[in-house]
Design a protein around this motif. Sequence first.
Motif, PDB file in Angstrom:
ATOM      1  N   PHE A 280       3.062 -20.946  32.256  1.00 36.91           N
ATOM      2  CA  PHE A 280       4.137 -21.908  32.064  1.00 36.91           C
ATOM      3  C   PHE A 280       4.698 -21.820  30.647  1.00 36.91           C
ATOM      4  N   LYS A 281       3.804 -21.584  29.676  1.00 36.29           N
ATOM      5  CA  LYS A 281       4.233 -21.555  28.275  1.00 36.29           C
ATOM      6  C   LYS A 281       5.091 -20.331  27.986  1.00 36.29           C
ATOM      7  N   VAL A 282       4.684 -19.187  28.511  1.00 38.19           N
ATOM      8  CA  VAL A 282       5.391 -17.936  28.212  1.00 38.19           C
ATOM      9  C   VAL A 282       6.691 -17.846  28.986  1.00 38.19           C
ATOM     10  N   HIS A 283       6.664 -18.203  30.275  1.00 40.34           N
ATOM     11  CA  HIS A 283       7.819 -17.905  31.136  1.00 40.34           C
ATOM     12  C   HIS A 283       8.596 -19.145  31.561  1.00 40.34           C
ATOM     13  N   LEU A 284       7.976 -20.316  31.602  1.00 41.66           N
ATOM     14  CA  LEU A 284       8.664 -21.496  32.144  1.00 41.66           C
ATOM     15  C   LEU A 284       8.457 -22.674  31.190  1.00 41.66           C
ATOM     16  N   GLN A 285       8.759 -22.442  29.956  1.00 44.11           N
ATOM     17  CA  GLN A 285       8.441 -23.456  28.956  1.00 44.11           C
ATOM     18  C   GLN A 285       9.351 -24.662  29.086  1.00 44.11           C
ATOM     19  N   ALA A 286      10.643 -24.413  29.319  1.00 49.30           N
ATOM     20  CA  ALA A 286      11.585 -25.528  29.440  1.00 49.30           C
ATOM     21  C   ALA A 286      11.389 -26.220  30.779  1.00 49.30           C
ATOM     22  N   PRO A 287      11.414 -27.557  30.821  1.00 41.96           N
ATOM     23  CA  PRO A 287      11.257 -28.281  32.097  1.00 41.96           C
ATOM     24  C   PRO A 287      12.308 -27.869  33.129  1.00 41.96           C
ATOM     25  N   PHE A 293      12.015 -23.042  39.019  1.00 36.82           N
ATOM     26  CA  PHE A 293      11.008 -22.184  39.642  1.00 36.82           C
ATOM     27  C   PHE A 293      10.320 -22.920  40.808  1.00 36.82           C
ATOM     28  N   PHE A 294      10.001 -24.194  40.561  1.00 36.78           N
ATOM     29  CA  PHE A 294       9.380 -24.971  41.634  1.00 36.78           C
ATOM     30  C   PHE A 294      10.330 -25.130  42.835  1.00 36.78           C
ATOM     31  N   SER A 295      11.608 -25.250  42.557  1.00 42.75           N
ATOM     32  CA  SER A 295      12.567 -25.367  43.646  1.00 42.75           C
ATOM     33  C   SER A 295      12.542 -24.117  44.524  1.00 42.75           C
ATOM     34  N   VAL A 296      12.405 -22.950  43.849  1.00 40.20           N
ATOM     35  CA  VAL A 296      12.289 -21.713  44.631  1.00 40.20           C
ATOM     36  C   VAL A 296      11.029 -21.751  45.481  1.00 40.20           C
ATOM     37  N   LEU A 297       9.926 -22.157  44.844  1.00 36.23           N
ATOM     38  CA  LEU A 297       8.664 -22.219  45.589  1.00 36.23           C
ATOM     39  C   LEU A 297       8.755 -23.211  46.762  1.00 36.23           C
ATOM     40  N   TRP A 298       9.376 -24.349  46.526  1.00 40.33           N
ATOM     41  CA  TRP A 298       9.419 -25.392  47.541  1.00 40.33           C
ATOM     42  C   TRP A 298      10.288 -25.000  48.738  1.00 40.33           C
ATOM     43  N   LEU A 328       6.025 -33.539  37.179  1.00 36.06           N
ATOM     44  CA  LEU A 328       7.193 -34.419  37.223  1.00 36.06           C
ATOM     45  C   LEU A 328       6.847 -35.793  36.664  1.00 36.06           C
ATOM     46  N   ALA A 329       5.672 -36.261  36.974  1.00 36.13           N
ATOM     47  CA  ALA A 329       5.254 -37.574  36.482  1.00 36.13           C
ATOM     48  C   ALA A 329       5.044 -37.563  34.974  1.00 36.13           C
ATOM     49  N   ALA A 330       4.745 -36.368  34.432  1.00 37.04           N
ATOM     50  CA  ALA A 330       4.488 -36.268  32.990  1.00 37.04           C
ATOM     51  C   ALA A 330       5.774 -36.206  32.174  1.00 37.04           C
ATOM     52  N   GLN A 331       6.902 -36.062  32.834  1.00 34.91           N
ATOM     53  CA  GLN A 331       8.165 -35.939  32.110  1.00 34.91           C
ATOM     54  C   GLN A 331       8.628 -37.302  31.607  1.00 34.91           C
ATOM     55  N   GLN A 338      17.484 -36.342  34.304  1.00 29.85           N
ATOM     56  CA  GLN A 338      18.162 -35.034  34.372  1.00 29.85           C
ATOM     57  C   GLN A 338      17.736 -34.250  35.612  1.00 29.85           C
ATOM     58  N   LEU A 339      16.401 -34.300  35.928  1.00 27.24           N
ATOM     59  CA  LEU A 339      15.900 -33.559  37.091  1.00 27.24           C
ATOM     60  C   LEU A 339      16.375 -34.173  38.405  1.00 27.24           C
ATOM     61  N   ALA A 340      16.668 -35.471  38.400  1.00 25.88           N
ATOM     62  CA  ALA A 340      17.151 -36.127  39.619  1.00 25.88           C
ATOM     63  C   ALA A 340      18.655 -36.034  39.766  1.00 25.88           C
ATOM     64  N   SER A 341      19.339 -35.403  38.816  1.00 25.20           N
ATOM     65  CA  SER A 341      20.797 -35.295  38.876  1.00 25.20           C
ATOM     66  C   SER A 341      21.203 -34.061  39.676  1.00 25.20           C
ATOM     67  N   PRO A 342      22.482 -33.947  40.052  1.00 29.56           N
ATOM     68  CA  PRO A 342      22.951 -32.762  40.783  1.00 29.56           C
ATOM     69  C   PRO A 342      22.842 -31.477  39.980  1.00 29.56           C
ATOM     70  N   SER A 343      22.638 -31.583  38.646  1.00 35.00           N
ATOM     71  CA  SER A 343      22.527 -30.366  37.840  1.00 35.00           C
ATOM     72  C   SER A 343      21.171 -29.704  37.989  1.00 35.00           C
ATOM     73  N   SER A 344      20.261 -30.333  38.703  1.00 34.61           N
ATOM     74  CA  SER A 344      18.937 -29.763  38.955  1.00 34.61           C
ATOM     75  C   SER A 344      18.754 -29.585  40.453  1.00 34.61           C
ATOM     76  N   PRO A 345      18.128 -28.484  40.859  1.00 28.66           N
ATOM     77  CA  PRO A 345      17.930 -28.270  42.305  1.00 28.66           C
ATOM     78  C   PRO A 345      16.728 -29.021  42.851  1.00 28.66           C
ATOM     79  N   ALA A 346      16.025 -29.759  42.000  1.00 27.16           N
ATOM     80  CA  ALA A 346      14.755 -30.347  42.433  1.00 27.16           C
ATOM     81  C   ALA A 346      14.950 -31.345  43.574  1.00 27.16           C
ATOM     82  N   THR A 347      15.911 -32.276  43.372  1.00 27.16           N
ATOM     83  CA  THR A 347      16.073 -33.337  44.367  1.00 27.16           C
ATOM     84  C   THR A 347      16.445 -32.772  45.735  1.00 27.16           C
TER      85      THR A 347
END
Length: 1577
Positions: A280-287, A293-298, A328-331, A338-347
């Motif tokens: 996570f630190k090397v490749h996915l450091q930014a939330p 990445f999680f959206s792809v996995l999900w 997500l809970a740690a954010q 920001q993650l719940a907005s349309p600019s993020s694929p998470a929701t």
Amino acid sequence: VLEGALKGLTSGHLLAGNEKLLNQVVMDLLNFMAITVPDSKSAEFKLAVSIANSGLCSLHPLLEGWPQELALQKIVKSSKANDILGVANQRLIQILAGNLSAMEPSTMLQMVDELIEKAECECSTTGQKVAFHLICSALLQNCSALADASHLQTALKIYSLLERKQLHAFEVPSKWFPDTVEGSSLPVQLLTDYIRNLSSGQTVEEEHTAMMLLLLKSFIGALKPPTSFPKTNIWWNPESLDVQSCDYLHLLIGLFDLLVCGSSEGNIAISFRKLMQLLFKVHLQAPEDLFRFFSVLWSYSYNHANQLGCTVNAVLQTQAFYIGQVLLAAQTVQKKKQLASPSSPATISLIINLSNPVREVRRGAAACLQVLSGVESPFSPIIDKLVHTVEELIADPVYLSQALGSLFEELQAKTKQKSHQKKLSGALEHLLACVRDSKCPSYIARVLLKTLEAVNSEVVLGHVLPVMERLLQKAGGQPAALLKDECLLLHLILGKYDEDSAPLLGKEQQSFELFITALTTAEEVCFGLPTFQIIALEQITKPFFAALPDGKLQQRLLGVLFNLLVDCKNPLCAQAVNSAFKGISVDAEQVAVELGSFEKAKSPATVQQTRRQKMQQQRKPQEAESATESGTMNWQRITLILELLQHKKKLKRPQALVPALFNLLARCLEPTALEQENLEYTKQLVLSCLLNICQKLSPDGGRISKDVLDKEKFNVELIVHCVRVSDVPQTHHHALLLLGAAAGMFPDKVLHNIMPIFTFMGANVMRLDDAYSFQVINKTVQTVIPALIQAEDEGSLEAEGNIESVVVKITHVFVDALPHVPEHRRLPLLAQLVNTVGAERFLWILPVLLFKQHVTKTTSASAVGDKDSALEGDISFWISVCCEFKVQEQLQSLVKILQYLASLPENKEEDVPGQKKPRQKKSETEATAALLFNVESHSSKQLRHFKFLSVSFMARLLASHSFVGKVAACDEMEQEGLQQLEQRLLEEVLCYINVVARSVEVNADQPTAKFWRALLNKSYDVLDKVNALLPTESFIPVIRGLMGNPLSSVRRKAMDLLNNKLQQRTQWQEKQAQLLLELVGELLSIAQHKGKEEEEQAINRQTALFSLKLLCKCFGARSQDPFLLVLSVAVDLITTEGEEKNVLGSALLCIAEVTSSIKALAIPQLPRLMPAVLKILKNRQQLLSDEIYLLSAVTALQRMTETLPHFISPYLLDILTQVTHLAKTAVSMGPSSQLNLRMTSLQTTLATKLPPRVLLPAVAKCYNKHVDSHQGCLGPLMEILQEHIAHLEKEQLSSHQSELTTFFLKALDFRAEHSEDDLEKVGDTEGHVINCLLTMIMKLSEVTFRPLFFQLFNWSKTEGFSKDRLLTFCRLTDCIAEKLKGLFIFFAGHLVKPFADILVQTNTVKTDDAFFDSENNTEKSCLLLQFVIDCLHKIFLHDTQRFVSKERAETLMMPLVDQLENMLGGEENFQKRTTEHLIPCIGQFSVAIDDDSLWKPLNYQILLKMRDSSPKVRFAALIALLELAGKLRENYTVLLPESIPFLAELMEDESEEVEHQCQKVVQQLEIILGESLQSYF
């Protein structure tokens, strides 16, 4: 050896220029280049030095710079002894990595492949295992320095290598944890420890695991994203990523999967979690990157194309959700927003996974979504709704679409506040924006739109139109390049075309045009999926079509559908168009526009206009040609539209199609059209469409108003013209069906063409043998004729005759066509015709016309046999036709036929030559009658034949099983209705009989007299059949009148009818019974009357007596008085001398029935009756000559005896005398003969009905009367007495036992009194007496039987009487023993000594004196011996009380054994007696002894008989010995030794028969005893 081989490889030119072989040698020697032993003097070390000093390092670029011997020595000298292994191998790793980096990219990639292939090989030796780690470390150091393309290709291969090496869960020391080891190279100490432990055979699992973890750490650090990777994009879309980016994502997912699996459990889970943090630190450091990445996995499991080449299973997906939940809970709140907005694929990714088919995946997604609950976001209304229904979402994968559907329904309802409506609208727009976003993966858009399947509106369709346009353009490219997910997405978008979004098609032209484009896109873009055309066609439903805002849109859509049907080559498309058109509700005017869109020239409307146009075309061919060209029609398109209309139910205002269809039909009938192509099929379709429209407009087939359809627009003449000009049966069928429908709607237009229609049917359609033609005929008949009748009924009453005339003509057509109709079609065809015209009014016309056809047809037939067979077949068919209808209708038709026959002239008036008859105008009724049977056009013979055939048919019909069955099946209500018809029919029959009777008188002297008499007889036959149907109230007065007729045949016929009625019914009403009893007087007068015609009168009197018998049987029990006179008259008849036997027989039967009915009232007649009956029975010569006469007399006697048993005692002796005499005659006729059955019943009556005080004296007297003169009668007498005794009560038997004993002592003397008579006859009589006595004995108790038995015993020994008594007693004793079985033992003690004496006295060896003083002494002695032996056998057989004591055994032993040599009666009797009686008795005697001390003398005495001089005796002794052994079984073993010498003698007997029997006996003894006897011989 290895050094020598190495020198051989490097010294010559073997490897020079052979790069492949060089690479193989280097790869194989890498195992030996690793330093595995620190001792420089060891073989392994020396070999490594030798390889380093060889020329291989200079030949191969991978080993370039590897220090030679001096270099190794330097390492050895500069390193500590403990670290030399780690230092040396680490140096080798650096050289390998540096050399790889220095190679050309292509060479380097090839070398990487070979190194990976080398590392993949199974590691078994120390060198191979060390080499694996060296190669992996070198590859990882090299990988970090590579460019994008080479870097990711190499990384994929290295990851594949590392992934296949399983890590064992051994605990790793903390100093080797990945986070405590600095740098990416393997620590020297770890490498040293690993090699040393490996070389010494110790376990290296901890070191190996630590090294693999460090390799993974190095791999994570070495892995770099490609420069093209769109890290800042909202969606990491695998569909749009290049190869390097896909590979990078593949590696990230693979590493995540590997690390998650390792982090879950085991001793090294902590290390894997450290590595996960590193990843996570090397490749996915930014939330943002992490959750992309999680959206792809999900969501990647929904991807059908799998661009990444990896699989995200449900387990990994679930793990990713729970890790994502924690992260997500740690954010921070801001980050969550920001993650719940349309600019993020998470929701979006979380929402779509709530419809995942796996429950745990849905649970994980819901857990993540709950973390975002309460976070301010455009998706808040959706998140809040879903979080509140989380349990339902987890339980049901379909619930998501339902939840979203119910949520966005609030937008349509508009019941909420505007702010809430705005939020909801914004949330929906953001969801649809995601679908519309070209950068969003199509599989996510597909699943998202699938979850919105319950959300349909113009807004939804409007938002997805750009996506639809883009995908359709992409699909229209050459070649089409759509992914499966894109195809499915387009399918879902097309699904949004429904009734909710249909108004948009009128507002926005693009939406309609895109839909049309989809309809015309017929190519299969994705294999296995329906085409866009099929999906679009499925959207054209009734609600969607009806919701289209503009009729023009509907019209255009219809046109597109029809064009598709014309142009499509795919059967699925045609089927879809058909289904779509069938489902929608179309205005007929729109279809009419499509049918008339190619019409240019005006078509004629009537036949006259057609003919006029034809004449004009003949005059002006050029003008016609130009008109034809201008009026060219697309018949293919029209035909397809007509085919669709065949099954179209949802058609508005179908009458609007009628003018267009008739226009098409007229164009089809134009000569030019007929010349161009065959349009028969099109004509059939037009006719069928018109028929469907008629059925829609008038479902009940009735008239319709002018407002619905003007009759002027319905061109019936054109339909008839179509029938006439066409030669195709199917066209005829359709036209006839249409005419039938038109007849109900416009009857006046069809009536003008009624007869041409039916004439055409008779000449053409009826001859076809297929179900459809038959159905067409039925349909035409069912529709045209009722319309005709209805039209006439609605007119004036004067039209009745006209209706009848038309019906006759129509029926005539069917009857004339009947010979040409297939046989199996005739019956249903005529039945349908009559049912349609009305069977009640017109059924009679059909048989009359059939009679006329038969009369006319058979006139020309030559052979008589042909006429008879034809008549029989025709009548059977006519009966079948009539029985298709109700009984009431058939009776009405018979009445009308009789009326019609009565209206016909008696004979045809012959024309006078040269004289013309004046022509008279006939009335309508006469004209109709002439249509049925025209007397003028037929001969007198045909007229007579017609009448006789009609009457014969009526008689056959009324007697047929079918007709009678229908009458019987009528219920009470129907029966009441039938009575009036039957009465009327009877009246008509009687009227017609009067007509025929007058004709008989008039034509008595004419040549036709025989015909009229035959017709009268047939008429009477009809009368008989009608009477069978008459109700009793009408029947009885008719019969009474007929019985008073002066003709004797008529009187007899009346009585026969009465008898039939009486026999058929069993229950009568009181009123009916009184009416019938009133006939007794008339019947008695006939029975007593004597006229001149004696023979006929005898038949009549016999019939009258039979009628009286039946009346008495039916009513005598409840009305006895009328039959007292009957009995008196019958007694007078049987007492009259010289009366006919048949009359006497009937009188006797009548007496039997009357006596049985009136019972005690018959007693006054007994003094005359009984002597008369007995007198008849005594006259046997006359009696036996007529069996019926005999049966009648016996029946009369049986009935009188049964009815008045207490009043016949004065005649009982005579009755017994006659019964015993007749019993012999009855037996001779067989057991099943009527006489035997009646005699048996009479005997039973005498035995059971009479008291013993009356019967016993009479029996004794009868016995005394017959004992000397008629001994054959004693058997039946004893049978009566035997049945009487069996029927006696115990008290009655006790009171009459003395009397019976006296009688039996007398009867048992029969043998003694007739000692010289034939033994067989005497034995037969004696057997009857004994059987009778046994019946009495079996009813006695022991107390009463014992004195009787001793009385009989003493009776047999009485001195001065014949010894035949002893023979009788022994036979009786044998029979008693048989009956009493074991009970007889108590009475048999006194018989032992007498029986032993008899055995001695009848043994010819013991005495020469005759036992009996008569000529047949021998026969009697043989019988006596047989009875004694059989009685003893039964005593022994049933001895359970040790009856055979030692004394009794000794008394009986020698007499029994000595019987083996008693040749009394000759050899044949001896052999039969010994085999069947004596030997079984001796065998059972041995069983009854049950004492081994007595077996030996018994056996010895039998053995002594084996030495008798007679071979017969020796033979019998052998059989007796075998019987004894068979009874004693294993007990005989003790007797065997003394038997062997006797058997040995007989083995060589002079008689071959004895010798063979001895051998058989020995064999049987071996079987019985179970051992071989050969050793004894």
